[in-house]
Design a protein around this motif. Structure first.
Motif, PDB file in Angstrom:
ATOM      1  N   TYR A 314       0.031  -7.527   6.561  1.00  0.00           N
ATOM      2  CA  TYR A 314       1.050  -8.369   7.190  1.00  0.00           C
ATOM      3  C   TYR A 314       0.876  -8.389   8.709  1.00  0.00           C
ATOM      4  O   TYR A 314       0.997  -9.439   9.350  1.00  0.00           O
ATOM      5  CB  TYR A 314       2.444  -7.863   6.827  1.00  0.00           C
ATOM      6  CG  TYR A 314       3.554  -8.665   7.431  1.00  0.00           C
ATOM      7  CD1 TYR A 314       3.883  -9.927   6.921  1.00  0.00           C
ATOM      8  CD2 TYR A 314       4.281  -8.194   8.526  1.00  0.00           C
ATOM      9  CE1 TYR A 314       4.887 -10.678   7.481  1.00  0.00           C
ATOM     10  CE2 TYR A 314       5.293  -8.945   9.102  1.00  0.00           C
ATOM     11  CZ  TYR A 314       5.595 -10.190   8.570  1.00  0.00           C
ATOM     12  OH  TYR A 314       6.589 -10.946   9.133  1.00  0.00           O
ATOM     13  N   ALA A 315       0.554  -7.233   9.274  1.00  0.00           N
ATOM     14  CA  ALA A 315       0.383  -7.146  10.725  1.00  0.00           C
ATOM     15  C   ALA A 315      -0.844  -7.914  11.208  1.00  0.00           C
ATOM     16  O   ALA A 315      -0.830  -8.509  12.290  1.00  0.00           O
ATOM     17  CB  ALA A 315       0.270  -5.677  11.141  1.00  0.00           C
ATOM     18  N   SER A 316      -1.894  -7.950  10.404  1.00  0.00           N
ATOM     19  CA  SER A 316      -3.145  -8.571  10.835  1.00  0.00           C
ATOM     20  C   SER A 316      -3.250 -10.053  10.467  1.00  0.00           C
ATOM     21  O   SER A 316      -3.915 -10.816  11.162  1.00  0.00           O
ATOM     22  CB  SER A 316      -4.344  -7.826  10.241  1.00  0.00           C
ATOM     23  OG  SER A 316      -4.299  -7.838   8.824  1.00  0.00           O
ATOM     24  N   HIS A 317      -2.581 -10.480   9.377  1.00  0.00           N
ATOM     25  CA  HIS A 317      -2.755 -11.849   8.896  1.00  0.00           C
ATOM     26  C   HIS A 317      -1.533 -12.743   9.104  1.00  0.00           C
ATOM     27  O   HIS A 317      -1.657 -13.974   9.027  1.00  0.00           O
ATOM     28  CB  HIS A 317      -3.113 -11.834   7.408  1.00  0.00           C
ATOM     29  CG  HIS A 317      -4.508 -11.369   7.116  1.00  0.00           C
ATOM     30  ND1 HIS A 317      -4.911 -10.068   7.319  1.00  0.00           N
ATOM     31  CD2 HIS A 317      -5.596 -12.034   6.642  1.00  0.00           C
ATOM     32  CE1 HIS A 317      -6.189  -9.944   6.976  1.00  0.00           C
ATOM     33  NE2 HIS A 317      -6.632 -11.117   6.574  1.00  0.00           N
ATOM     34  N   LYS A 318      -0.363 -12.151   9.311  1.00  0.00           N
ATOM     35  CA  LYS A 318       0.863 -12.913   9.542  1.00  0.00           C
ATOM     36  C   LYS A 318       1.045 -14.043   8.521  1.00  0.00           C
ATOM     37  O   LYS A 318       1.105 -15.233   8.874  1.00  0.00           O
ATOM     38  CB  LYS A 318       0.872 -13.515  10.953  1.00  0.00           C
ATOM     39  CG  LYS A 318       0.707 -12.508  12.079  1.00  0.00           C
ATOM     40  CD  LYS A 318       1.874 -11.555  12.147  1.00  0.00           C
ATOM     41  CE  LYS A 318       1.744 -10.593  13.320  1.00  0.00           C
ATOM     42  NZ  LYS A 318       2.820  -9.580  13.345  1.00  0.00           N
ATOM     43  N   PRO A 319       1.142 -13.728   7.242  1.00  0.00           N
ATOM     44  CA  PRO A 319       1.294 -14.777   6.224  1.00  0.00           C
ATOM     45  C   PRO A 319       2.632 -15.493   6.347  1.00  0.00           C
ATOM     46  O   PRO A 319       3.621 -14.927   6.832  1.00  0.00           O
ATOM     47  CB  PRO A 319       1.212 -13.991   4.907  1.00  0.00           C
ATOM     48  CG  PRO A 319       1.635 -12.600   5.272  1.00  0.00           C
ATOM     49  CD  PRO A 319       1.148 -12.379   6.669  1.00  0.00           C
ATOM     50  N   GLY A 320       2.652 -16.748   5.896  1.00  0.00           N
ATOM     51  CA  GLY A 320       3.866 -17.542   5.937  1.00  0.00           C
ATOM     52  C   GLY A 320       4.822 -17.179   4.824  1.00  0.00           C
ATOM     53  O   GLY A 320       4.524 -16.368   3.951  1.00  0.00           O
ATOM     54  N   THR A 321       5.986 -17.839   4.832  1.00  0.00           N
ATOM     55  CA  THR A 321       7.048 -17.512   3.877  1.00  0.00           C
ATOM     56  C   THR A 321       6.621 -17.734   2.430  1.00  0.00           C
ATOM     57  O   THR A 321       6.860 -16.892   1.564  1.00  0.00           O
ATOM     58  CB  THR A 321       8.303 -18.357   4.180  1.00  0.00           C
ATOM     59  OG1 THR A 321       8.716 -18.114   5.526  1.00  0.00           O
ATOM     60  CG2 THR A 321       9.432 -17.997   3.232  1.00  0.00           C
ATOM     61  N   ALA A 322       5.993 -18.878   2.164  1.00  0.00           N
ATOM     62  CA  ALA A 322       5.574 -19.179   0.797  1.00  0.00           C
ATOM     63  C   ALA A 322       4.543 -18.168   0.305  1.00  0.00           C
ATOM     64  O   ALA A 322       4.599 -17.694  -0.841  1.00  0.00           O
ATOM     65  CB  ALA A 322       5.003 -20.592   0.720  1.00  0.00           C
ATOM     66  N   GLN A 323       3.593 -17.833   1.174  1.00  0.00           N
ATOM     67  CA  GLN A 323       2.579 -16.865   0.801  1.00  0.00           C
ATOM     68  C   GLN A 323       3.198 -15.482   0.575  1.00  0.00           C
ATOM     69  O   GLN A 323       2.824 -14.767  -0.353  1.00  0.00           O
ATOM     70  CB  GLN A 323       1.508 -16.795   1.886  1.00  0.00           C
ATOM     71  CG  GLN A 323       0.257 -16.007   1.478  1.00  0.00           C
ATOM     72  CD  GLN A 323      -0.817 -16.050   2.551  1.00  0.00           C
ATOM     73  OE1 GLN A 323      -0.636 -16.678   3.590  1.00  0.00           O
ATOM     74  NE2 GLN A 323      -1.924 -15.361   2.304  1.00  0.00           N
ATOM     75  N   LEU A 324       4.143 -15.127   1.426  1.00  0.00           N
ATOM     76  CA  LEU A 324       4.822 -13.842   1.267  1.00  0.00           C
ATOM     77  C   LEU A 324       5.565 -13.765  -0.054  1.00  0.00           C
ATOM     78  O   LEU A 324       5.550 -12.738  -0.735  1.00  0.00           O
ATOM     79  CB  LEU A 324       5.809 -13.625   2.416  1.00  0.00           C
ATOM     80  CG  LEU A 324       5.232 -13.085   3.720  1.00  0.00           C
ATOM     81  CD1 LEU A 324       6.300 -13.097   4.801  1.00  0.00           C
ATOM     82  CD2 LEU A 324       4.691 -11.674   3.521  1.00  0.00           C
TER      83      LEU A 324
END
Length: 360
Positions: A314-324
């Motif tokens: 999460y810290a390195s890729h910063k995924p969006g809401t849908a991906q999360l």
């Protein structure tokens, strides 16, 4: 050695309260979701399961009830050492597996576990401390958890403490003195909740003794529910009680949050235990409750290695809401499946082997 101490009747586990087993699984599942979500939302008021950590207090209360039910009438015959053996066989194989998984996640995390921060000697000491349940909050990159390799083990440390106190003191004393102890524990827990502003402590450096206050009250409360036979007959069933449990874990934050958490632990969870022990299980939910109960402890003790990796991702890729949403929902399902494999391939065989050796 007295042969009677190892008789099958003394060592055999009593019949389970299947709805309580099922609720334990629901609580473990909520802990997993909470741990995913707290990485995304460090502000717990924005976390839809922001009170998921209270599931640990539910575990503690349930443990007091179950230990009283399972051992009050036979620990005197089986002896303290046999009681300790029973608890070690039940609990410690997964303590070890959680430590192994935590070490592997640190060493081989594809998203950056930072093992280079620790020399071989320190890693070995961290692993041994984790396996032996010796709190050692020295991993700064892991928020100084009591057990950096497997964070949830902090509650197992206090579970062991409660079992020791039960074996030497609690099972011997009357309900009156248990009630007095519970009132003192409630007062102590109230002070902790007020000063900290929550009942989240116990897991890390600086809040170690909060964990002792949490189990001190909840274990006694569960034991008192059993000792007073405070079982409430009802028709809520597994579904109704699951909703009541989840509501406590998803309640929103507000100005008097510490008081709400305190009341949930002091009153609501013991009430749920009393209701769960007295509820009638419908045939349609029986298999689900049995599975949920069996998977709860393996899930709780094996999931956190994935949390460290998810945090680094999460810290390195910063995924969006849908991906999360996909990662967290899919990850939770995968962790349930993985914990089932650990249970079937490791935990059950090891416990059967140890039990057979003990019988001989």
């Amino acid at each position: 050695m007295n042969v009677n101490k190892l008789s099958p009747d003394l060592l055999k586990t009593r019949q389970h309260f299947e709805i309580l087993d099922g609720l334990r699984g629901i609580a473990a599942l909520m802990v997993v979701v909470f741990h995913f979500m707290e990485i995304v939302y460090t502000d717990y008021s924005k976390n839809f399961v922001g009170h998921g950590f209270l599931a640990v207090d539910f575990f503690f209360c349930l443990s007091g009830f179950v230990i009283g039910y399972a051992y009050d009438n036979r620990i005197g015959k089986m002896g303290v050492m046999e009681f300790f053996k029973s608890r070690l066989i039940r609990l410690h194989p997964l303590v070890i597996s959680g430590s192994v998984l935590g070490l592997l996640a640190l060493l081989f995390d594809p998203f950056g576990g930072q093992p280079e921060l620790y020399g071989t000697g320190k890693l070995l000491l961290l692993f041994l401390a984790s396996v032996l349940l010796i709190p050692w909050p020295v991993m700064g990159d892991r928020a100084f958890n009591q057990f950096g390799l497997n964070a949830p083990a902090w509650s197992l440390f206090w579970e062991y403490v409660a079992n020791i106190v039960y074996a030497f003191i609690l099972y011997r004393i009357s309900r009156r003195y248990l009630l007095i102890l519970a009132l003192l524990a409630a007062a102590l827990l109230s002070v902790v909740a007020y000063k900290a502003g929550n009942l989240m402590g116990g897991w890390g450096k600086g809040n170690f003794w909060d964990g002792g206050a949490r189990i001190f009250y909840s274990f006694l409360a569960g034991l008192l529910v059993f000792r007073f036979n405070a079982i409430i007959k009802n028709r809520l069933g597994f579904a109704g009680l699951s909703v009541l449990l989840v509501l406590a874990l998803i309640m929103p934050y507000f100005q008097w949050n510490w008081l709400a958490e305190l009341l949930v632990v002091l009153c609501y969870f013991p009430l749920l235990i009393a209701l769960g022990a007295g509820a009638t299980l419908s045939a349609g939910f029986k298999k689900l409750c049995v599975f949920s109960g069996k998977i709860s402890y393996p899930l709780y003790m094996t999931h956190y290695a994935a949390m460290w990796m998810f945090g680094n991702y999460y810290a390195s890729h910063k995924p969006g809401t849908a991906q999360l949403a996909m990662i967290i929902s899919g990850g939770t399902i995968l962790l349930v499946g993985f914990s089932y494999l650990v249970m079937v391939a490791y935990d059950i065989p090891v416990r059967k082997y140890l039990t057979a050796r003990r019988g001989k």
